[in-house]
Scaffold this motif. Structure first.
Motif, PDB file in Angstrom:
ATOM      1  N   TYR A  24      -9.972   2.736  -0.419  1.00  0.00           N
ATOM      2  CA  TYR A  24      -9.979   1.669   0.569  1.00  0.00           C
ATOM      3  C   TYR A  24     -11.235   0.827   1.028  1.00  0.00           C
ATOM      4  O   TYR A  24     -12.456   1.775   1.161  1.00  0.00           O
ATOM      5  CB  TYR A  24      -9.416   2.506   2.118  1.00  0.00           C
ATOM      6  CG  TYR A  24      -9.636   1.607   3.301  1.00  0.00           C
ATOM      7  CD1 TYR A  24      -8.456   0.604   3.454  1.00  0.00           C
ATOM      8  CD2 TYR A  24     -10.719   1.797   4.131  1.00  0.00           C
ATOM      9  CE1 TYR A  24      -8.362   0.031   4.547  1.00  0.00           C
ATOM     10  CE2 TYR A  24     -10.519   0.953   5.516  1.00  0.00           C
ATOM     11  CZ  TYR A  24      -9.348   0.075   5.518  1.00  0.00           C
ATOM     12  OH  TYR A  24      -9.222  -0.813   6.565  1.00  0.00           O
ATOM     13  N   ASP A  25     -11.251  -0.222   0.725  1.00  0.00           N
ATOM     14  CA  ASP A  25     -12.673  -1.159   1.270  1.00  0.00           C
ATOM     15  C   ASP A  25     -12.265  -2.050   2.441  1.00  0.00           C
ATOM     16  O   ASP A  25     -11.493  -2.948   2.221  1.00  0.00           O
ATOM     17  CB  ASP A  25     -12.834  -2.007  -0.042  1.00  0.00           C
ATOM     18  CG  ASP A  25     -14.323  -2.723   0.116  1.00  0.00           C
ATOM     19  OD1 ASP A  25     -14.862  -2.658   1.195  1.00  0.00           O
ATOM     20  OD2 ASP A  25     -14.615  -3.290  -0.707  1.00  0.00           O
ATOM     21  N   ASP A  67       0.788   4.085  -2.917  1.00  0.00           N
ATOM     22  CA  ASP A  67       0.386   5.426  -2.738  1.00  0.00           C
ATOM     23  C   ASP A  67       1.324   6.351  -3.103  1.00  0.00           C
ATOM     24  O   ASP A  67       1.351   7.543  -3.203  1.00  0.00           O
ATOM     25  CB  ASP A  67       0.424   5.435  -1.109  1.00  0.00           C
ATOM     26  CG  ASP A  67      -0.185   6.792  -0.676  1.00  0.00           C
ATOM     27  OD1 ASP A  67      -0.987   7.203  -1.369  1.00  0.00           O
ATOM     28  OD2 ASP A  67       0.232   7.295   0.444  1.00  0.00           O
ATOM     29  N   PHE A  86       0.822  -1.133   0.136  1.00  0.00           N
ATOM     30  CA  PHE A  86      -0.141  -0.093  -0.060  1.00  0.00           C
ATOM     31  C   PHE A  86       0.850   1.266  -0.006  1.00  0.00           C
ATOM     32  O   PHE A  86       0.474   2.358  -0.663  1.00  0.00           O
ATOM     33  CB  PHE A  86      -0.997  -0.109   1.195  1.00  0.00           C
ATOM     34  CG  PHE A  86      -2.223  -0.884   1.050  1.00  0.00           C
ATOM     35  CD1 PHE A  86      -3.030  -0.857  -0.114  1.00  0.00           C
ATOM     36  CD2 PHE A  86      -2.222  -2.028   1.886  1.00  0.00           C
ATOM     37  CE1 PHE A  86      -4.264  -1.455  -0.170  1.00  0.00           C
ATOM     38  CE2 PHE A  86      -3.263  -3.039   1.703  1.00  0.00           C
ATOM     39  CZ  PHE A  86      -4.252  -2.783   0.597  1.00  0.00           C
ATOM     40  N   SER A 138      -9.556  -5.232   1.941  1.00  0.00           N
ATOM     41  CA  SER A 138      -8.329  -5.311   2.547  1.00  0.00           C
ATOM     42  C   SER A 138      -8.041  -6.169   3.642  1.00  0.00           C
ATOM     43  O   SER A 138      -6.934  -6.883   3.830  1.00  0.00           O
ATOM     44  CB  SER A 138      -8.162  -3.743   3.452  1.00  0.00           C
ATOM     45  OG  SER A 138      -8.150  -2.845   2.474  1.00  0.00           O
TER      46      SER A 138
END
Length: 56
Positions: A24-25, A15, A11, A29
């Motif tokens: 973001y789920d 990013d 991540f 995740s």
């Protein structure tokens, strides 16, 4: 600990790319983090299995 490190590395790397939008789920995740940890243990088990077989 190693699975969390792998997930955070992924991540953080995503990013750092400015053209990517990260959504973001929480469900996915957690699912992907569980999969990473599970595959980590599977790979360690295979590694130690071959290490034990090598010493026989």
């Amino acid at each position: 600990m190693m699975g969390v490190s792998i997930a955070s590395m992924h991540f953080i790397g995503m990013d750092s790319i400015s053209r990517v939008i990260i959504v973001y789920d929480p469900f996915f995740s957690r699912l992907l983090s569980w999969r990473r940890v599970h595959l980590l243990f599977v790979s360690l088990k295979i590694f130690f299995l071959f290490d034990v077989l090598k010493n026989i």
